[in-house]
Design a protein around this motif. Sequence first.
Motif, PDB file in Angstrom:
ATOM      1  N   LYS A   1     -12.904  -7.275  28.260  1.00 16.13           N
ATOM      2  CA  LYS A   1     -12.887  -7.868  26.919  1.00 16.13           C
ATOM      3  C   LYS A   1     -11.593  -8.651  26.709  1.00 16.13           C
ATOM      4  CE  LYS A   1     -13.109  -6.624  22.002  1.00 16.13           C
ATOM      5  NZ  LYS A   1     -14.139  -7.637  21.699  1.00 16.13           N
ATOM      6  N   LYS A   2     -11.743  -9.919  26.360  1.00 21.64           N
ATOM      7  CA  LYS A   2     -10.628 -10.780  26.012  1.00 21.64           C
ATOM      8  C   LYS A   2     -11.055 -11.655  24.844  1.00 21.64           C
ATOM      9  CE  LYS A   2      -8.683 -11.101  30.699  1.00 21.64           C
ATOM     10  NZ  LYS A   2      -8.311 -12.035  31.808  1.00 21.64           N
ATOM     11  N   LYS A   3     -10.219 -12.607  24.502  1.00 20.30           N
ATOM     12  CA  LYS A   3     -10.562 -13.504  23.401  1.00 20.30           C
ATOM     13  C   LYS A   3     -11.827 -14.281  23.740  1.00 20.30           C
ATOM     14  CE  LYS A   3      -8.762 -17.310  20.601  1.00 20.30           C
ATOM     15  NZ  LYS A   3      -7.628 -18.246  20.378  1.00 20.30           N
ATOM     16  N   ASN A   4     -12.833 -14.169  22.902  1.00 15.75           N
ATOM     17  CA  ASN A   4     -14.095 -14.924  22.997  1.00 15.75           C
ATOM     18  C   ASN A   4     -14.996 -14.514  24.161  1.00 15.75           C
ATOM     19  OD1 ASN A   4     -13.357 -16.439  20.741  1.00 15.75           O
ATOM     20  ND2 ASN A   4     -12.321 -17.976  22.002  1.00 15.75           N
ATOM     21  N   VAL A   5     -14.611 -13.498  24.943  1.00 13.37           N
ATOM     22  CA  VAL A   5     -15.484 -13.010  26.011  1.00 13.37           C
ATOM     23  C   VAL A   5     -15.510 -11.491  25.965  1.00 13.37           C
ATOM     24  CG1 VAL A   5     -15.081 -14.996  27.529  1.00 13.37           C
ATOM     25  CG2 VAL A   5     -13.615 -12.967  27.728  1.00 13.37           C
ATOM     26  N   ASP A   6     -16.579 -10.921  26.526  1.00 13.26           N
ATOM     27  CA  ASP A   6     -16.700  -9.467  26.494  1.00 13.26           C
ATOM     28  C   ASP A   6     -17.564  -8.991  27.651  1.00 13.26           C
ATOM     29  OD1 ASP A   6     -16.315  -6.876  25.651  1.00 13.26           O
ATOM     30  OD2 ASP A   6     -17.080  -7.205  23.612  1.00 13.26           O
ATOM     31  N   ARG A   7     -17.526  -7.679  27.895  1.00 13.68           N
ATOM     32  CA  ARG A   7     -18.315  -7.070  28.959  1.00 13.68           C
ATOM     33  C   ARG A   7     -19.767  -6.915  28.500  1.00 13.68           C
ATOM     34  NH1 ARG A   7     -15.957  -1.517  30.158  1.00 13.68           N
ATOM     35  NH2 ARG A   7     -17.196  -1.706  32.080  1.00 13.68           N
TER      36      ARG A   7
ATOM     37  N   GLY B   1     -18.291 -24.704  21.041  1.00 17.06           N
ATOM     38  CA  GLY B   1     -17.691 -25.005  19.742  1.00 17.06           C
ATOM     39  C   GLY B   1     -18.560 -24.707  18.547  1.00 17.06           C
ATOM     40  N   LYS B   2     -19.503 -23.779  18.703  1.00 18.24           N
ATOM     41  CA  LYS B   2     -20.371 -23.412  17.584  1.00 18.24           C
ATOM     42  C   LYS B   2     -20.091 -21.967  17.159  1.00 18.24           C
ATOM     43  CE  LYS B   2     -24.235 -26.516  18.636  1.00 18.24           C
ATOM     44  NZ  LYS B   2     -24.076 -27.315  17.407  1.00 18.24           N
ATOM     45  N   PRO B   3     -20.094 -21.683  15.862  1.00 19.73           N
ATOM     46  CA  PRO B   3     -19.864 -20.313  15.390  1.00 19.73           C
ATOM     47  C   PRO B   3     -21.131 -19.465  15.523  1.00 19.73           C
ATOM     48  CG  PRO B   3     -20.293 -21.746  13.526  1.00 19.73           C
ATOM     49  CD  PRO B   3     -20.283 -22.636  14.742  1.00 19.73           C
ATOM     50  N   ASP B   4     -20.992 -18.189  15.314  1.00 19.93           N
ATOM     51  CA  ASP B   4     -22.157 -17.304  15.291  1.00 19.93           C
ATOM     52  C   ASP B   4     -23.140 -17.806  14.231  1.00 19.93           C
ATOM     53  OD1 ASP B   4     -20.572 -15.920  17.025  1.00 19.93           O
ATOM     54  OD2 ASP B   4     -20.394 -14.113  15.803  1.00 19.93           O
ATOM     55  N   HIS B   5     -24.424 -17.841  14.576  1.00 19.52           N
ATOM     56  CA  HIS B   5     -25.416 -18.282  13.602  1.00 19.52           C
ATOM     57  C   HIS B   5     -26.815 -17.905  14.088  1.00 19.52           C
ATOM     58  CE1 HIS B   5     -25.502 -21.641  16.520  1.00 19.52           C
ATOM     59  NE2 HIS B   5     -26.770 -21.830  16.123  1.00 19.52           N
ATOM     60  N   ASN B   6     -27.775 -17.994  13.199  1.00 12.79           N
ATOM     61  CA  ASN B   6     -29.179 -17.806  13.534  1.00 12.79           C
ATOM     62  C   ASN B   6     -29.796 -19.177  13.781  1.00 12.79           C
ATOM     63  OD1 ASN B   6     -28.931 -15.051  13.190  1.00 12.79           O
ATOM     64  ND2 ASN B   6     -29.695 -15.086  11.084  1.00 12.79           N
ATOM     65  N   ARG B   7     -30.213 -19.419  15.014  1.00  9.64           N
ATOM     66  CA  ARG B   7     -30.859 -20.701  15.329  1.00  9.64           C
ATOM     67  C   ARG B   7     -32.278 -20.712  14.769  1.00  9.64           C
ATOM     68  NH1 ARG B   7     -30.628 -25.179  18.529  1.00  9.64           N
ATOM     69  NH2 ARG B   7     -32.561 -25.886  19.541  1.00  9.64           N
ATOM     70  N   SER B   8     -32.913 -19.562  14.788  1.00  7.62           N
ATOM     71  CA  SER B   8     -34.256 -19.414  14.232  1.00  7.62           C
ATOM     72  C   SER B   8     -34.416 -17.958  13.802  1.00  7.62           C
ATOM     73  CB  SER B   8     -35.323 -19.791  15.268  1.00  7.62           C
ATOM     74  OG  SER B   8     -35.354 -18.821  16.308  1.00  7.62           O
ATOM     75  N   LYS B   9     -35.607 -17.622  13.390  1.00  6.05           N
ATOM     76  CA  LYS B   9     -35.858 -16.241  12.988  1.00  6.05           C
ATOM     77  C   LYS B   9     -35.643 -15.294  14.152  1.00  6.05           C
ATOM     78  CE  LYS B   9     -39.480 -13.250  11.108  1.00  6.05           C
ATOM     79  NZ  LYS B   9     -40.892 -13.197  10.613  1.00  6.05           N
ATOM     80  N   ASN B  10     -35.952 -15.763  15.368  1.00  9.02           N
ATOM     81  CA  ASN B  10     -35.864 -14.894  16.542  1.00  9.02           C
ATOM     82  C   ASN B  10     -34.609 -15.087  17.380  1.00  9.02           C
ATOM     83  OD1 ASN B  10     -38.256 -13.395  16.310  1.00  9.02           O
ATOM     84  ND2 ASN B  10     -39.471 -15.055  17.171  1.00  9.02           N
ATOM     85  N   ILE B  11     -33.911 -16.205  17.219  1.00  8.49           N
ATOM     86  CA  ILE B  11     -32.758 -16.502  18.077  1.00  8.49           C
ATOM     87  C   ILE B  11     -31.456 -16.311  17.309  1.00  8.49           C
ATOM     88  CG2 ILE B  11     -31.600 -18.218  19.527  1.00  8.49           C
ATOM     89  CD1 ILE B  11     -34.284 -19.617  19.881  1.00  8.49           C
ATOM     90  N   GLN B  12     -30.653 -15.381  17.778  1.00  7.80           N
ATOM     91  CA  GLN B  12     -29.327 -15.160  17.205  1.00  7.80           C
ATOM     92  C   GLN B  12     -28.286 -15.629  18.220  1.00  7.80           C
ATOM     93  OE1 GLN B  12     -28.934 -11.060  16.044  1.00  7.80           O
ATOM     94  NE2 GLN B  12     -30.652 -11.139  14.617  1.00  7.80           N
ATOM     95  N   PHE B  13     -27.396 -16.509  17.783  1.00  2.97           N
ATOM     96  CA  PHE B  13     -26.377 -17.053  18.674  1.00  2.97           C
ATOM     97  C   PHE B  13     -25.011 -16.445  18.361  1.00  2.97           C
ATOM     98  CE2 PHE B  13     -22.849 -20.002  19.290  1.00  2.97           C
ATOM     99  CZ  PHE B  13     -22.931 -20.214  20.665  1.00  2.97           C
ATOM    100  N   TYR B  14     -24.258 -16.172  19.457  1.00  9.49           N
ATOM    101  CA  TYR B  14     -22.915 -15.619  19.313  1.00  9.49           C
ATOM    102  C   TYR B  14     -21.947 -16.397  20.195  1.00  9.49           C
ATOM    103  CZ  TYR B  14     -25.467 -11.838  17.138  1.00  9.49           C
ATOM    104  OH  TYR B  14     -26.299 -11.114  16.321  1.00  9.49           O
ATOM    105  N   ALA B  15     -20.826 -16.765  19.622  1.00  8.77           N
ATOM    106  CA  ALA B  15     -19.811 -17.544  20.344  1.00  8.77           C
ATOM    107  C   ALA B  15     -18.978 -16.615  21.225  1.00  8.77           C
ATOM    108  CB  ALA B  15     -18.926 -18.289  19.351  1.00  8.77           C
ATOM    109  N   THR B  16     -19.665 -15.945  22.135  1.00  7.49           N
ATOM    110  CA  THR B  16     -19.035 -14.969  23.030  1.00  7.49           C
ATOM    111  C   THR B  16     -19.539 -15.222  24.444  1.00  7.49           C
ATOM    112  OG1 THR B  16     -19.041 -13.330  21.245  1.00  7.49           O
ATOM    113  CG2 THR B  16     -18.665 -12.514  23.487  1.00  7.49           C
ATOM    114  N   GLY B  17     -18.635 -15.119  25.418  1.00  8.41           N
ATOM    115  CA  GLY B  17     -19.015 -15.286  26.810  1.00  8.41           C
ATOM    116  C   GLY B  17     -19.051 -13.952  27.535  1.00  8.41           C
ATOM    117  N   ILE B  18     -19.571 -13.968  28.755  1.00  4.26           N
ATOM    118  CA  ILE B  18     -19.660 -12.759  29.572  1.00  4.26           C
ATOM    119  C   ILE B  18     -18.448 -12.705  30.504  1.00  4.26           C
ATOM    120  CG2 ILE B  18     -21.029 -13.827  31.423  1.00  4.26           C
ATOM    121  CD1 ILE B  18     -21.644 -10.314  30.042  1.00  4.26           C
ATOM    122  N   ALA B  19     -17.880 -11.509  30.685  1.00  2.00           N
ATOM    123  CA  ALA B  19     -16.695 -11.365  31.532  1.00  2.00           C
ATOM    124  C   ALA B  19     -16.603  -9.934  32.035  1.00  2.00           C
ATOM    125  CB  ALA B  19     -15.431 -11.745  30.764  1.00  2.00           C
ATOM    126  N   ALA B  20     -15.627  -9.698  32.920  1.00  2.00           N
ATOM    127  CA  ALA B  20     -15.433  -8.367  33.485  1.00  2.00           C
ATOM    128  C   ALA B  20     -14.616  -7.473  32.570  1.00  2.00           C
ATOM    129  CB  ALA B  20     -14.756  -8.468  34.851  1.00  2.00           C
TER     130      ALA B  20
END
Length: 310
Positions: free
Chosen positions: A193-199, A172-191
């Motif tokens: 591409k669908k809503k909120n997940v990608d290859r 439930g968190k949007p894309d954001h920078n947690r720190s200078k080095n950590i970039q977070f994306y609200a995307t999951g891994i999948a076989a």
Amino acid sequence: MMQKHKYILTAIVTIIMVTSFLRVYLPRAVIKGEWSQLYGNRQPDFEAPPPLARQIKSPEKTDENEPRDQMVEVIIQGKSCNIRKPADPEEIYRYIAKTPLKCEMPVMVGGTARKAEPPILNEKWVCMDKRYNIKPWNCLVYSFGIDVDWSFDDDMDKRFNCKVYAFDHTIGKPDHNRSKNIQFYATGIAAQKKKNVDRYINLLKRFGHENTIIDYLKIDVEGAERQFFEDVLYQTPQVLKNIKQIGMEIHTGKNKKNMELYYKYAQLLECFGFKLIFQHILDVPFLLFKEKGELRSCCYELVWAQDKQW
């Protein structure tokens, strides 16, 4: 009348001979690729076995009571991999118990201290041997699966100053920078591409890393790792050549089909240059169970590394 019976008897004998020929010789001819010798350019009216996988006879066992292993040759983008089909699902545990690749400098990364058992949870392991050339201030990490535990990602940032791309579509968190080095994306891994997940390949392309070395790929996605395997191993195995180490939590549970799948995936990883370098049972009490007198868990932490100098 006798002459007529003679003709009928001759016809019956002829039909029997032709039928015997078709039942015995024709299948052998098709298996040997001799269809054209029988029928020229005409094609058989049945589906041939898929070209990417074929059975290979395993060596004969001397003990008649011992199960015979069966090998399957899987051809992926021109590369041939011989995969052993286990006689029983327990083979995955025998595989996990061995670590053919040795690490001289294993480093625990992340992990949460607890008062309950086990005292540390969600720790990951990275091999820092010289041959892997993981350089602080110049390292790249992909991390799939966060939940509420950022300890791995924060450690790779603060201790090694690695650039970390973190992914999780379930918190439930949007894309954001947690720190200078950590970039977070609200995307999951999948076989796919669908809503909120990608290859995996699409994410590499999205961030310009398709041809970039990934120092460490962490995958802790509660079973979705099977989709990663199906996509990467069969569709885009070329991305594996740029990954130094893969740290993954696998979820075998008590499902025999899953056990056999993970054993197949592990062998395919080995075919593409990876070897198991670390293994650890997830020994949370309520996740443990006994199977054939052995202590098992729903989940295991594994690390594969490419057996080469980087």
